[in-house]
Scaffold this motif. Structure first.
Motif, mmCIF file in Angstrom:
data_model
loop_
_atom_site.group_PDB
_atom_site.id
_atom_site.type_symbol
_atom_site.label_atom_id
_atom_site.label_comp_id
_atom_site.label_asym_id
_atom_site.label_seq_id
_atom_site.Cartn_x
_atom_site.Cartn_y
_atom_site.Cartn_z
ATOM 1 N N ALA A 1 5.925 -1.432 6.678
ATOM 2 C CA ALA A 1 5.257 -0.247 6.142
ATOM 3 C C ALA A 1 4.575 -0.652 4.842
ATOM 4 C CB ALA A 1 6.259 0.866 5.885
ATOM 5 N N LEU A 2 3.319 -0.291 4.714
ATOM 6 C CA LEU A 2 2.571 -0.589 3.498
ATOM 7 C C LEU A 2 2.367 0.700 2.719
ATOM 8 C CD1 LEU A 2 -0.171 -2.969 4.979
ATOM 9 C CD2 LEU A 2 1.997 -3.591 3.912
ATOM 10 N N SER A 3 2.568 0.629 1.424
ATOM 11 C CA SER A 3 2.362 1.802 0.576
ATOM 12 C C SER A 3 0.867 2.034 0.390
ATOM 13 C CB SER A 3 3.018 1.579 -0.790
ATOM 14 O OG SER A 3 2.299 0.600 -1.531
ATOM 15 N N SER A 4 0.527 3.225 -0.056
ATOM 16 C CA SER A 4 -0.893 3.525 -0.281
ATOM 17 C C SER A 4 -1.459 2.586 -1.344
ATOM 18 C CB SER A 4 -1.095 4.987 -0.668
ATOM 19 O OG SER A 4 -0.348 5.298 -1.814
ATOM 20 N N ARG A 5 -0.657 2.218 -2.323
ATOM 21 C CA ARG A 5 -1.107 1.280 -3.363
ATOM 22 C C ARG A 5 -1.391 -0.096 -2.753
ATOM 23 N NH1 ARG A 5 2.076 -0.294 -8.922
ATOM 24 N NH2 ARG A 5 0.516 -1.760 -9.663
ATOM 25 N N GLU A 6 -0.503 -0.561 -1.875
ATOM 26 C CA GLU A 6 -0.716 -1.849 -1.215
ATOM 27 C C GLU A 6 -1.965 -1.811 -0.335
ATOM 28 O OE1 GLU A 6 3.845 -3.526 -0.789
ATOM 29 O OE2 GLU A 6 3.149 -1.971 0.602
ATOM 30 N N ILE A 7 -2.151 -0.709 0.375
ATOM 31 C CA ILE A 7 -3.312 -0.570 1.258
ATOM 32 C C ILE A 7 -4.604 -0.617 0.448
ATOM 33 C CG2 ILE A 7 -4.521 1.018 2.812
ATOM 34 C CD1 ILE A 7 -1.638 1.967 3.695
ATOM 35 N N ARG A 8 -4.634 0.096 -0.664
ATOM 36 C CA ARG A 8 -5.831 0.092 -1.523
ATOM 37 C C ARG A 8 -6.077 -1.279 -2.135
ATOM 38 N NH1 ARG A 8 -3.514 4.893 -3.266
ATOM 39 N NH2 ARG A 8 -2.837 3.885 -5.179
ATOM 40 N N GLY A 9 -5.005 -2.053 -2.310
ATOM 41 C CA GLY A 9 -5.110 -3.363 -2.951
ATOM 42 C C GLY A 9 -5.549 -4.491 -2.033
ATOM 43 N N ILE A 10 -5.659 -4.221 -0.741
ATOM 44 C CA ILE A 10 -6.077 -5.261 0.206
ATOM 45 C C ILE A 10 -7.574 -5.492 0.054
ATOM 46 C CG2 ILE A 10 -6.299 -5.895 2.638
ATOM 47 C CD1 ILE A 10 -3.846 -4.000 3.140
ATOM 48 N N THR A 11 -7.940 -6.700 -0.361
ATOM 49 C CA THR A 11 -9.348 -7.015 -0.549
ATOM 50 C C THR A 11 -9.821 -8.170 0.323
ATOM 51 O OG1 THR A 11 -8.828 -8.494 -2.380
ATOM 52 C CG2 THR A 11 -9.330 -6.178 -2.927
ATOM 53 N N SER A 12 -8.881 -8.838 1.001
ATOM 54 C CA SER A 12 -9.263 -9.980 1.830
ATOM 55 C C SER A 12 -8.156 -10.294 2.825
ATOM 56 C CB SER A 12 -9.509 -11.212 0.961
ATOM 57 O OG SER A 12 -8.285 -11.620 0.356
ATOM 58 N N ILE A 13 -8.488 -11.114 3.809
ATOM 59 C CA ILE A 13 -7.476 -11.572 4.752
ATOM 60 C C ILE A 13 -6.433 -12.402 4.004
ATOM 61 C CG2 ILE A 13 -7.042 -13.103 6.724
ATOM 62 C CD1 ILE A 13 -9.694 -12.119 7.912
ATOM 63 N N ALA A 14 -6.863 -13.225 3.060
ATOM 64 C CA ALA A 14 -5.925 -14.034 2.277
ATOM 65 C C ALA A 14 -4.933 -13.140 1.522
ATOM 66 C CB ALA A 14 -6.673 -14.937 1.313
#
Length: 91
Positions: free
Chosen positions: A62-75
């Motif tokens: 489960a990813l938090s909304s903060r983690e989801i917003r923080g995804i900027t790349s596959i890496a």
């Protein structure tokens, strides 16, 4: 070209990038470690949510909304999943 740049230039061919390519509807060869929302044309805000849902279901996390917003790349996504203990996603 430095090591990080060399890595980013090579299309990822693992399961994680394959799942992302499938959701985005693009060939895996179009993606690299720097691909992400706002970087790759197919990675729209709607597709971003679809990527997250597919990965949460596939990897059982489960990813938090903060983690989801923080995804900027596959890496970055790879690192996030590895931090959550998902095996086989670290490069």
């Amino acid at each position: 070209m430095g090591t990080a740049e060399q890595t980013a230039a090579v299309p990822p061919t693992d399961q994680l990038s394959g799942l992302i390519a499938e959701v985005l509807g693009v060939p895996g060869a179009e993606l690299d470690e720097a691909s992400g929302p706002g970087v790759h044309d197919a990675w729209t805000s709607l597709k971003h949510i679809e990527v997250v849902i597919v990965l949460e279901e596939h990897y059982g996390v489960a990813l938090s909304s903060r983690e989801i917003r923080g995804i900027t790349s596959i890496a970055g996504l790879r690192g996030l999943l590895a931090a959550k203990g998902v095996a086989g996603t670290a490069s």
